[in-house]
Motif scaffolding. Structure first.
Motif, PDB file in Angstrom:
ATOM      1  N   THR A   1      -9.920   1.768 -14.481  1.00 40.48           N
ATOM      2  CA  THR A   1     -10.806   0.605 -14.406  1.00 40.48           C
ATOM      3  C   THR A   1     -11.972   0.971 -13.312  1.00 40.48           C
ATOM      4  O   THR A   1     -13.166   0.390 -13.668  1.00 40.48           O
ATOM      5  N   LYS A   2     -11.662   1.652 -12.329  1.00 38.65           N
ATOM      6  CA  LYS A   2     -12.783   1.752 -11.232  1.00 38.65           C
ATOM      7  C   LYS A   2     -13.878   2.482 -12.122  1.00 38.65           C
ATOM      8  O   LYS A   2     -15.116   2.392 -12.100  1.00 38.65           O
TER       9      LYS A   2
ATOM     10  N   ARG B   1      -5.697  -6.908  -7.462  1.00 40.17           N
ATOM     11  CA  ARG B   1      -4.377  -6.992  -7.110  1.00 40.17           C
ATOM     12  C   ARG B   1      -3.981  -8.472  -6.579  1.00 40.17           C
ATOM     13  O   ARG B   1      -4.866  -8.831  -5.734  1.00 40.17           O
TER      14      ARG B   1
ATOM     15  N   ARG C   1      -5.910   1.634 -12.437  1.00 41.65           N
ATOM     16  CA  ARG C   1      -6.987   1.107 -11.728  1.00 41.65           C
ATOM     17  C   ARG C   1      -7.812   2.234 -11.419  1.00 41.65           C
ATOM     18  O   ARG C   1      -9.038   2.100 -11.212  1.00 41.65           O
ATOM     19  N   GLN C   2      -7.499   3.333 -11.169  1.00 40.45           N
ATOM     20  CA  GLN C   2      -8.418   4.444 -11.157  1.00 40.45           C
ATOM     21  C   GLN C   2      -9.294   4.508 -12.443  1.00 40.45           C
ATOM     22  O   GLN C   2     -10.638   4.759 -12.533  1.00 40.45           O
TER      23      GLN C   2
ATOM     24  N   GLY D   1       0.117   1.298 -11.850  1.00 45.93           N
ATOM     25  CA  GLY D   1      -0.940   0.641 -11.563  1.00 45.93           C
ATOM     26  C   GLY D   1      -2.079   1.634 -11.135  1.00 45.93           C
ATOM     27  O   GLY D   1      -3.355   1.450 -11.273  1.00 45.93           O
ATOM     28  N   ASN D   2      -1.822   2.457 -10.219  1.00 47.04           N
ATOM     29  CA  ASN D   2      -2.675   3.222  -9.452  1.00 47.04           C
ATOM     30  C   ASN D   2      -3.488   4.005 -10.803  1.00 47.04           C
ATOM     31  O   ASN D   2      -4.838   3.933 -10.522  1.00 47.04           O
TER      32      ASN D   2
ATOM     33  N   GLN E   1      -6.530  -5.055  -0.818  1.00 48.95           N
ATOM     34  CA  GLN E   1      -6.205  -3.787  -1.248  1.00 48.95           C
ATOM     35  C   GLN E   1      -5.363  -3.025  -0.217  1.00 48.95           C
ATOM     36  O   GLN E   1      -5.804  -3.094   0.980  1.00 48.95           O
TER      37      GLN E   1
ATOM     38  N   MET F   1       0.415  -2.368 -10.143  1.00 50.24           N
ATOM     39  CA  MET F   1      -0.581  -3.172 -10.834  1.00 50.24           C
ATOM     40  C   MET F   1      -0.402  -4.433  -9.874  1.00 50.24           C
ATOM     41  O   MET F   1      -1.653  -4.716  -9.451  1.00 50.24           O
TER      42      MET F   1
END
Ligand code: UDP
Length: 538
Positions: free
Chosen positions: A227-228, A315, A224-225, A220-221, A432, A344
């Motif tokens: 999606t950021k 999250r 998410r990087q 998930g990390n 988070q 995730m």
């Protein structure tokens, strides 16, 4: 102006001279065509032949130098889909001397990433096969920065989601068709060919029925990087956690409909005491969709490509995927696999319509929208009677398409019941928190001492110092432990259970911190929960 021109001319002549003298240079990573990415200098492309060209000269390099194995079946996969025979990359070879007789090359000055998009009209494929792999291929090679240019060679037109591809670099991506307008022979000064597959989590069923990839390497990390990055590019900022919480129903408007959407929305709002909104790809801009999903507590949607956008959920949010009649949720898990990737931090719930009365079929539609009128009568009847689509390969199984394109009247009671089994109180994003797991380094000063006492007793003492990094981590192993025990394998045969820790002579550990019993991996990894995470998806 003349200076500018001459500058270009000098560059052109220098580039041409380098090409003729040095030829093409290629160095690749990866042992197989399925995990290979190649870096080229002076790779060329004939827009007439629609072939890449490798020029041999005194200084050319070709690594790996596979000989004829380069065609078994190809040098590499041009898309991120593993070993798909419509997605292979190869080049033809020529001596650099042949350039004398060929069209004048046009040089591409930008660093290029050359790849195939797999299915740019389907949002799941866009994110899973293209955007994430392109983003992380660019992260892998430092000269593939925002000034790099993407070249899509699969031959499709831009497609409805082209704006998303444009976010990945500052330069307009170019399509195969457009290359013709640039010249007859293009030469890429510096290019990378192929895509990293490291972020993909799903296989679509080309050789075995679809399912999660055998060896998932993304967490998930990393999702998410990505999606950021996308949210920044889309100018979407996430609201403060204090703002109102809400549920999103992501609806399809063309097919696979929810027939009682209004009733569903009302029921969700009532049950969870939350505002509930609907969105669709047809009625909302992409940035609006990302903003609305990015702040949502729960996303409810029919199975389908739009659910890949749950990668934008915060999250702690919940994904509820609805499956039409006769479609076993366990057999179609691209979004379940995504939601349950370690880190995730999403809750995933599947609901299936099990009531024939609540489904609407379309046997008379064209085959690619689930019609079955083209099949013989017996087969049509079998499909209509069947209560579950058997597992199948991609991509044209008529029974699957027939069931996949049904509309559904959602049984509200049964849906709420299924959601309530997982979501006990209010659904919602949680603060988070960093949730990766850290692993200890090697143990140090491992010692094994055997001693024999008399004829009937022998002892084996194993000791070690804690891994170097543990003293900086708040783990259970760092605190003086109360009940250290040797693992059963190491129990001296004569020792009594629960005898407790002992010190060895010369023990350098701090007072009260026994060096005994650190063989328990559980302690060092922070408990059984952490251990479970290790076993994901294999
Ligand atoms: N699609 C959509 N609205 C609809 C039906 C489909 O926006 O009512 C989109 C869908 O999100 C996907 C593409 O059209 O990006 C193709 O949909 P299809 O049903 O072929 O694929 P699936 O969603 O089953 O992967």
């Amino acid at each position: 102006q003349s200076q500018e021109l001459s500058q270009v001319q000098i560059d052109y002549h220098a580039a041409l001279q380098a090409l003729v003298e040095d030829g093409t240079r290629m160095v690749c990573t990866g042992r197989m065509h399925t995990d290979r990415i190649c870096r080229f200098e002076s790779l060329c492309y004939s827009t007439e032949a629609e072939e890449f060209v490798y020029f041999h000269s005194n200084s050319s390099v070709m690594l790996p130098n596979l000989g004829s194995r380069r065609f078994q079946p190809a040098l590499l996969d041009l898309s991120s889909v593993e070993d798909h025979n419509t997605q292979y990359f190869n080049f033809v070879e020529l001596p650099a001397a042949a350039l004398k007789f060929m069209p004048k090359p046009v040089f591409v000055p930008d660093v290029a990433l050359i790849a195939n998009r797999f299915n740019p009209d389907n949002l799941m494929h866009v994110f899973h096969d293209d955007l994430l792999p392109i983003y992380y291929t660019m992260q892998q090679f430092s000269d593939l920065d925002l000034e790099a240019r993407l070249f899509f060679m699969e031959g499709w037109s831009e497609g409805v989601h082209f704006d998303l591809y444009k976010l990945l670099s500052n330069k307009q991506p170019l399509l195969r068709e457009q290359l013709k307008t640039l010249g007859r022979l293009l030469c890429f000064t510096k290019s990378y060919v192929g895509l990293s597959k490291i972020t993909t989590w799903y296989q679509y069923g080309f050789v075995q029925p679809q399912g999660p990839k055998a060896n998932i390497l993304v967490s998930g990390n990393e999702i998410r990087q990505f999606t950021k990055f996308m949210m920044q590019k889309l100018n979407v900022s996430l609201e403060e956690s204090s703002s109102e919480e809400y549920i999103v129903v992501f609806s399809r408007t063309i097919n696979r409909l929810i027939l009682n959407e209004a009733e569903l929305i009302l029921a969700l709002a009532q049950e969870f005491q939350m505002k509930t909104i609907t969105i669709s790809l047809e009625e909302h801009s992409f940035s609006d969709i990302v903003r609305l999903i990015g702040n949502a507590s729960m996303l409810v949607s029919m199975h389908g490509a739009q659910l890949v956008l749950s990668l934008f959920l915060p999250r702690g949010a919940t994904v509820v995927e609805l499956f039409p009649y006769a479609i076993n949720p366990e057999h179609y898990t691209p979004y379940k696999t995504l939601a349950t990737l370690p880190g995730m931090d999403l809750q995933y719930i599947a609901w299936q319509n099990t009531d024939r009365e609540d489904t609407v079929t379309y046997p008379d539609r064209p085959w690619d929208q689930g019609g079955i009128a083209h099949l013989d009568k017996a087969e049509q009847e079998r499909i209509i009677k069947s209560t579950e689509v058997p597992r199948h390969l991609c991509c044209r199984n008529p029974e699957w398409l027939f069931r996949a394109y049904q509309d559904t009247k959602v049984n509200i009671q049964s849906l709420i019941h299924v959601i309530r089994q997982t979501v006990k109180s209010k659904p919602g994003p949680k603060k988070q928190k960093w949730s990766g797991s850290l692993y200890p380094g090697k143990v140090r000063d491992a010692k094994c001492q055997a001693s024999v006492q008399g004829t009937s007793e022998a002892k084996l003492a194993v000791s070690w110092q804690i891994p170097w990094n543990l003293k900086y981590l708040k783990t259970r192993a760092q605190a003086p432990a109360s009940s250290h025990q040797l693992a059963p394998c190491c129990q001296p045969s004569s020792s009594k259970q629960g005898e407790g820790p002992r010190r060895l002579p010369g023990d350098r550990s701090k007072k009260g911190e026994s060096i005994w019993g650190r063989g328990s991996e559980r302690d060092a990894l922070g408990g059984p929960q952490e251990r479970q995470k290790e076993g994901r998806g294999n």
